[in-house]
Design a protein around this motif. Sequence first.
Motif, mmCIF file in Angstrom:
data_model
loop_
_atom_site.group_PDB
_atom_site.id
_atom_site.type_symbol
_atom_site.label_atom_id
_atom_site.label_comp_id
_atom_site.label_asym_id
_atom_site.label_seq_id
_atom_site.Cartn_x
_atom_site.Cartn_y
_atom_site.Cartn_z
ATOM 1 N N SER A 110 -0.256 -6.381 29.754
ATOM 2 C CA SER A 110 0.598 -6.710 28.284
ATOM 3 C C SER A 110 0.125 -4.863 28.775
ATOM 4 C CB SER A 110 0.456 -6.802 26.811
ATOM 5 O OG SER A 110 0.511 -5.991 26.322
ATOM 6 N N PHE A 111 1.978 -3.779 27.936
ATOM 7 C CA PHE A 111 1.084 -3.172 27.400
ATOM 8 C C PHE A 111 0.301 -2.471 26.493
ATOM 9 C CE2 PHE A 111 5.384 -2.690 29.860
ATOM 10 C CZ PHE A 111 5.223 -1.585 30.911
ATOM 11 N N ALA A 125 -0.236 0.844 23.503
ATOM 12 C CA ALA A 125 -0.154 1.751 23.093
ATOM 13 C C ALA A 125 -0.993 2.184 22.188
ATOM 14 C CB ALA A 125 1.885 2.619 22.856
ATOM 15 N N GLY A 126 -0.413 2.736 21.045
ATOM 16 C CA GLY A 126 -1.441 2.812 19.968
ATOM 17 C C GLY A 126 -2.684 1.698 19.526
ATOM 18 N N GLY A 127 -2.257 0.446 19.932
ATOM 19 C CA GLY A 127 -3.707 -0.800 19.942
ATOM 20 C C GLY A 127 -3.432 -1.232 18.845
ATOM 21 N N THR A 128 -2.376 -0.575 17.802
ATOM 22 C CA THR A 128 -3.044 -1.114 15.929
ATOM 23 C C THR A 128 -2.362 -2.090 16.126
ATOM 24 O OG1 THR A 128 -1.100 0.263 15.431
ATOM 25 C CG2 THR A 128 -3.136 1.298 15.671
ATOM 26 N N GLU A 129 -1.588 -3.241 16.103
ATOM 27 C CA GLU A 129 -0.836 -4.622 16.440
ATOM 28 C C GLU A 129 -1.955 -4.861 17.077
ATOM 29 O OE1 GLU A 129 0.471 -5.510 14.017
ATOM 30 O OE2 GLU A 129 2.069 -4.448 13.457
ATOM 31 N N LEU A 130 -1.879 -5.262 18.357
ATOM 32 C CA LEU A 130 -1.883 -6.009 20.202
ATOM 33 C C LEU A 130 -3.635 -5.716 20.459
ATOM 34 C CD1 LEU A 130 -1.459 -6.496 22.843
ATOM 35 C CD2 LEU A 130 -2.364 -4.078 23.644
ATOM 36 N N HIS A 157 3.663 7.814 15.221
ATOM 37 C CA HIS A 157 4.434 8.314 13.008
ATOM 38 C C HIS A 157 4.119 9.405 12.508
ATOM 39 C CE1 HIS A 157 5.193 4.131 12.900
ATOM 40 N NE2 HIS A 157 4.220 3.609 12.896
ATOM 41 N N THR A 164 2.493 3.530 17.693
ATOM 42 C CA THR A 164 3.228 4.343 18.080
ATOM 43 C C THR A 164 4.832 3.922 17.610
ATOM 44 O OG1 THR A 164 3.031 3.378 19.719
ATOM 45 C CG2 THR A 164 2.249 4.579 19.856
ATOM 46 N N ASN A 198 5.525 -0.486 17.600
ATOM 47 C CA ASN A 198 6.236 -0.503 16.519
ATOM 48 C C ASN A 198 7.122 -1.671 16.663
ATOM 49 O OD1 ASN A 198 7.858 -0.856 13.771
ATOM 50 N ND2 ASN A 198 6.388 0.072 12.471
ATOM 51 N N ASP A 211 9.156 -0.993 8.625
ATOM 52 C CA ASP A 211 9.560 -0.183 8.400
ATOM 53 C C ASP A 211 11.163 0.497 9.018
ATOM 54 O OD1 ASP A 211 8.738 -0.507 5.483
ATOM 55 O OD2 ASP A 211 6.985 0.785 6.577
HETATM 56 C C1 LIG Z 1 -3.114 -1.645 8.359
HETATM 57 C C2 LIG Z 1 -1.981 -1.486 9.045
HETATM 58 C C3 LIG Z 1 -0.810 -1.494 8.116
HETATM 59 C C4 LIG Z 1 0.599 -1.141 8.690
HETATM 60 N N1 LIG Z 1 1.943 -1.192 7.080
HETATM 61 C C5 LIG Z 1 2.847 -0.858 7.925
HETATM 62 C C6 LIG Z 1 3.936 -0.341 7.238
HETATM 63 O O1 LIG Z 1 3.358 -0.088 6.343
HETATM 64 N N2 LIG Z 1 4.816 -0.134 7.576
HETATM 65 C C7 LIG Z 1 5.496 -0.726 9.027
HETATM 66 O O2 LIG Z 1 6.679 -0.138 9.075
HETATM 67 N N3 LIG Z 1 4.497 -0.936 9.929
HETATM 68 C C8 LIG Z 1 2.783 -1.179 9.280
HETATM 69 N N4 LIG Z 1 2.260 -1.209 10.343
HETATM 70 C C9 LIG Z 1 2.512 -1.215 11.992
HETATM 71 C C10 LIG Z 1 2.644 -0.472 12.078
HETATM 72 O O3 LIG Z 1 3.542 0.425 11.839
HETATM 73 C C11 LIG Z 1 2.162 -0.417 14.077
HETATM 74 O O4 LIG Z 1 0.869 -1.004 13.902
HETATM 75 C C12 LIG Z 1 1.925 0.084 14.802
HETATM 76 O O5 LIG Z 1 2.772 1.294 14.980
HETATM 77 C C13 LIG Z 1 1.998 -0.072 16.424
HETATM 78 O O6 LIG Z 1 1.928 0.455 17.170
HETATM 79 P P1 LIG Z 1 0.783 0.837 18.561
HETATM 80 O O7 LIG Z 1 0.843 2.147 19.217
HETATM 81 O O8 LIG Z 1 -0.524 0.597 17.745
HETATM 82 O O9 LIG Z 1 1.541 -0.841 19.243
HETATM 83 P P2 LIG Z 1 0.111 -1.444 19.892
HETATM 84 O O10 LIG Z 1 -0.472 -1.851 18.919
HETATM 85 O O11 LIG Z 1 -0.827 -0.686 20.940
HETATM 86 O O12 LIG Z 1 1.362 -2.460 20.778
HETATM 87 C C14 LIG Z 1 2.506 -3.033 19.911
HETATM 88 C C15 LIG Z 1 3.130 -4.546 21.053
HETATM 89 O O13 LIG Z 1 4.161 -3.350 21.875
HETATM 90 C C16 LIG Z 1 3.864 -3.507 22.933
HETATM 91 N N5 LIG Z 1 4.272 -2.076 23.739
HETATM 92 C C17 LIG Z 1 3.872 -1.504 23.025
HETATM 93 N N6 LIG Z 1 4.145 -0.037 23.593
HETATM 94 C C18 LIG Z 1 4.900 0.213 24.144
HETATM 95 C C19 LIG Z 1 5.710 0.315 25.284
HETATM 96 N N7 LIG Z 1 6.280 1.537 25.553
HETATM 97 N N8 LIG Z 1 6.812 -0.312 26.016
HETATM 98 C C20 LIG Z 1 7.113 -2.043 25.914
HETATM 99 N N9 LIG Z 1 5.737 -2.226 24.649
HETATM 100 C C21 LIG Z 1 5.261 -1.792 24.761
HETATM 101 C C22 LIG Z 1 2.465 -4.140 23.283
HETATM 102 O O14 LIG Z 1 2.577 -4.742 24.036
HETATM 103 C C23 LIG Z 1 2.291 -4.576 22.198
HETATM 104 O O15 LIG Z 1 2.962 -6.027 22.250
HETATM 105 C C24 LIG Z 1 1.094 -1.421 9.621
HETATM 106 C C25 LIG Z 1 -0.209 -1.564 10.715
HETATM 107 C C26 LIG Z 1 -1.346 -1.781 10.313
HETATM 108 C C27 LIG Z 1 -2.566 -1.937 11.387
#
Ligand SMILES: Cc1cc2nc3c(=O)[nH]c(=O)nc-3n(C[C@H](O)[C@H](O)[C@H](O)COP(=O)(O)OP(=O)(O)OC[C@H]3O[C@@H](n4cnc5c(N)ncnc54)[C@H](O)[C@@H]3O)c2cc1C
Lengths: 765, 288
Positions: free
Chosen positions: B30-31, B33-38, B79, B112, B116, B125
């Motif tokens: 899987s890709f 990025a920030g990993g906050t969801e993954l 963000h 990122t 998101n 959002d």
């Molecule tokens: C405590 C908490 C509170 C939050 N509150 C909010 C909120 O109020 N509002 C809101 O909108 N969001 C909220 N979020 C979500 C947050 O915005 C996302 O967690 C964050 O933006 C995800 O980005 P990431 O880089 O960490 O993604 P990752 O966790 O790295 O990736 C998430 C998914 O996207 C895929 N991915 C990532 N980048 C790419 C790419 N370039 N191409 C293809 N696939 C990709 C990954 O494979 C994975 O499946 C919250 C999250 C947490 C943990």
Amino acid sequence: MSRKKPGEFQVVNHSVAREDGVAKVTGRAVYASDIRLEGMAYAKLLRSPFAHARILSIDASEALRQPGVIAVLHGNNLQGIDPYYGHAVKDHPLLAIGKVRFLGEPVAAVVAEDERSAYEALESVRVEYEELPGVLEVDAALADGAPLVHETSYAGGSFRGFDDPGSMKASNICQEVHLEWGDVAAAFAQAAQVVEGVYYFPMAYAYAMEAYVSIADYNDSGLTVYSSAQHPFIVRHDLAGVFGLFLNRVRVVVPFVGGGYGSKSYTKIEPLTAACSWKAKRPVKLQLSVAEAMLTTRNDDARVRIRTAVDREGRLVAREATIHLNTGAYAENSPLVARKAANRIVGPYRIPNVKVDCCAIYTNTVPASSFRGFGATQVTFPGESQMDELAEKLSCHPVEFRRKNLAARGESIHPGLRPLDADLAGDIAMVVQALETDKPLSKGHGRAVACSASDAGSDPVTSTIVHVYADGSVSVMTGSTELGQGSHTVLRQIAAEEMGVELQKVRVIGPDTAVTPFERSTGASRTTTLMGRAVLEACQEAIVQLRDMAAEILKTAPENLILERSGVAFQDRRLSWQDVLRTFFGLSDCSIIGRAYLRKVGDLALLPVFWEIGCTGVEIAVDAETGRICLERLVTVGDVGLAIHPAMVEGQDLGAATMGLGIGLYEELLYEGQQLLNGNLLDYRVPRFSDLAPKIDLLLVQNQDGRGPYGAKGGGEGSLNPIPACLANALYQATGVRLRRLPLTPERVWRALREQRNKGDNVGH
Amino acid sequence: MMLLRRFEIHQPTSVAEAVQMLAHFGEDASFYAGGTELLLAMKHDVLRYKHLIDVKVVSGLDSIELRDGILRIGATATHRSVERSPLIRSHLPVFVDMEQRVANVRVRNTGTLGGNLCFADPHSDPATLLLALGASVVAEGPRGRREIPMEDFITDAYETSLGTDEVLTGIQVPAATPQQRAAYVKFQVHERPMLGLALVLETSDNGESFRDARVAVGCVSPRALRSAEAESLLTGSRSAVEGNLLRAADALADSAELMDDPEGSAEYKRNLIQTFLRRAFQKAVGQP
Ligand SMILES: Cc1cc2nc3c(=O)[nH]c(=O)nc-3n(C[C@H](O)[C@H](O)[C@H](O)COP(=O)(O)OP(=O)(O)OC[C@H]3O[C@@H](n4cnc5c(N)ncnc54)[C@H](O)[C@@H]3O)c2cc1C
């Protein structure tokens, strides 16, 4: 000797730097999870996917073949130890035996060379279940022919009074408590006004930043456990029972604890971790995640049917309550919570006729136990809601109504217990003033004041040793746990004050049951009062020894010596304690020991040790469109006799009130069927800094009316108890809507407002 | 539980290499990025991958540029960097206003915009606002580069139209014009919002009337959505639009097919849409 007053203390009653402050903010403080033992292995737990099921078979053979796996423990291979523990009722097996009683109950533990290997091997443990009908709620558990959570009765634990489980075999009742005085029926019959209602207090989790962790080392010399436990000596007792060891063969060490709020009290994962070490013949670490901690303990959610009566003059005449506690799958501390809930529903009032029936009920849910303020939180919400409801019926201001009924200092609120040892009328007056209740309220705003009194301090058995060294330093050996509440700092202040040394020269050595003297527990807001007093007395005992030594050195009678701040004077000679020790022993690095213990005699014969007061005020703003409540103003009173460390008392009050805010507005563990829906911090909403009121007043009352050092008494829980009722009463004031179920979520408030509007419309047509 | 299984991290140096890596490892990868969801999902054991391809290290993928009236935000821009971008602040202030209120500062610092959107949590959002702003995303894969309008990007809860062999490289949003009146409002009690609502109005007479309206609602349905009926009710003279707000909110609520769930009942969500459409309108056009 006359007692020092505020303003006369050198160290005590000042907000000195915390003993553990630098270590904690620099990350150097050692918590249990930081400890690494030579050869340490790691355990992970397989948890039940069912709320109630028979375990048909467990096959660990494949798991044992996984890389790094050392041992697998489960209910079928625990021969050689007594796997049941529980300080009240010994009903809790360290791993499920024969059947599981809640979803998430540990069924097997895999011990491996590293945590990940243990975790990855969990899925190769094969468990066959036969699902059983379960009881997830109190009503289901009490129904005729309800499935039984426990079929057999158990022996009592180390606490006396709970060893007669009575009807347990035939029902899901874990513990009943009945309280009665006066003639309730007659009083209600003659009452001028009566209010009656059913109130529901939610299932909540006492979130602490550190989840449960323990490290056990079982070897030929006995068992050593490092743990995040709040009550190391009770854990020791339970462990001694599980392994059949003498108390002196069980050593429980508690480094810093990252918050407890009740959740760390009593025995949790220590027996299981120790069993892992016993089986694997290696030191073993078991660290739970927060999500797992949420499957380990919670508070007892409560349904309270209560009615309260007043006479024509507005005097409380009777209160009658039936309290049902949802205790979950194991008794843990709920029998005590039941007792406290019954005691504390009376509040700080003079009520001549009282009848309370409280029942802790087993269900197939996460076991409930202590939670900050336990018992009091559940019952202060209904009790103080009804005070406002009655005041309205009497067209009396709720504060006036309370004032009229508050017990005065020295007055009994509970036959057989110590009379009230606080001036609540004074406390309430301070809250009223700070809240500026005379100022007009903005639209959508509401204010309320509420109070509570909890029989606190628990069993007053404690002891300590103080080492006084020839270089002028002092060490305090304490079995009280530093949970973040600041007890190490307070004990250090007391020793510094008594021995007349600078704070920096005092060291506090925390709980190690092989080293520090016995302390029953760190709970019920007792540490400053009881351990603090023991430290003070141990210092004084050391001073008596030092004075006698000085007398010998000075060749005079001890009575001729004048005691000074850190030594003695005789004629024109002065000897510091340092001089005394050096001269007496002829060495510069020797030390003596001062000792003290407390028990239930003298001024501690009557329980409670003290009444812990809660007295708080809030102002809220209600967004009628969304139903959201915002806290605008918070006032707390720390009625602590003497604030050994004023800033920490304020911190405790703010923290406690904030927990009350959490339960009042947001926190509730939700079940859908047998599944806990929000068992993690993303979905379970704890309070945030942004929830704090813009205006906060943390007041202190220092009447020196406690039995602790310098007249101190405990705090830390009191300010939690009245907050939910404050919120509900303020909501009523703001909107005319009365909610009897917590938390006051936006949707609940919105629904109630809509219902009220609809009713209004109907009247209009 | 709450422990990561073993995995390997791979660090591509270009988008092309990232795509190749994904093709190579297939479903095991899987890709990242920030990993906050993954990582959270992996810790909860709802997702399992043996290989993570770290797109954050691909240089240039986090750039923020304005070209031809379009803001081009790289997929790995956090963000926080969006929130603090002077370019976005001056050319699309509503986006900054929304980003400032996403999650908490720690998540914003790591998470990122691309992550998101790709995760497609119904509570996003940015997804709601981008839908109302008429944004599109850019994907690259073995068959080259393509643009996907936001309407077609998120297809369901946690589902996107991104190919299993594609990577998201950027987000394209038209910069605000002086005629635009936009607002993003949300209702949030828990960690994720319960309602997000974006309103983008076009006025040629300084708010006397609105010749075009786009409104999107998020969190209350599997994916953020718009309602043509609501949008037509929000077009016309200011007083007409004000009079239509409740009906427009109902149209939005109808198209969202609201359901009772642990977050709230359908009727409560409808009430929130009504309340927040009005608040969005007031915020967008400024209170009289
Ligand atoms: C405590 C908490 C509170 C939050 N509150 C909010 C909120 O109020 N509002 C809101 O909108 N969001 C909220 N979020 C979500 C947050 O915005 C996302 O967690 C964050 O933006 C995800 O980005 P990431 O880089 O960490 O993604 P990752 O966790 O790295 O990736 C998430 C998914 O996207 C895929 N991915 C990532 N980048 C790419 C790419 N370039 N191409 C293809 N696939 C990709 C990954 O494979 C994975 O499946 C919250 C999250 C947490 C943990």
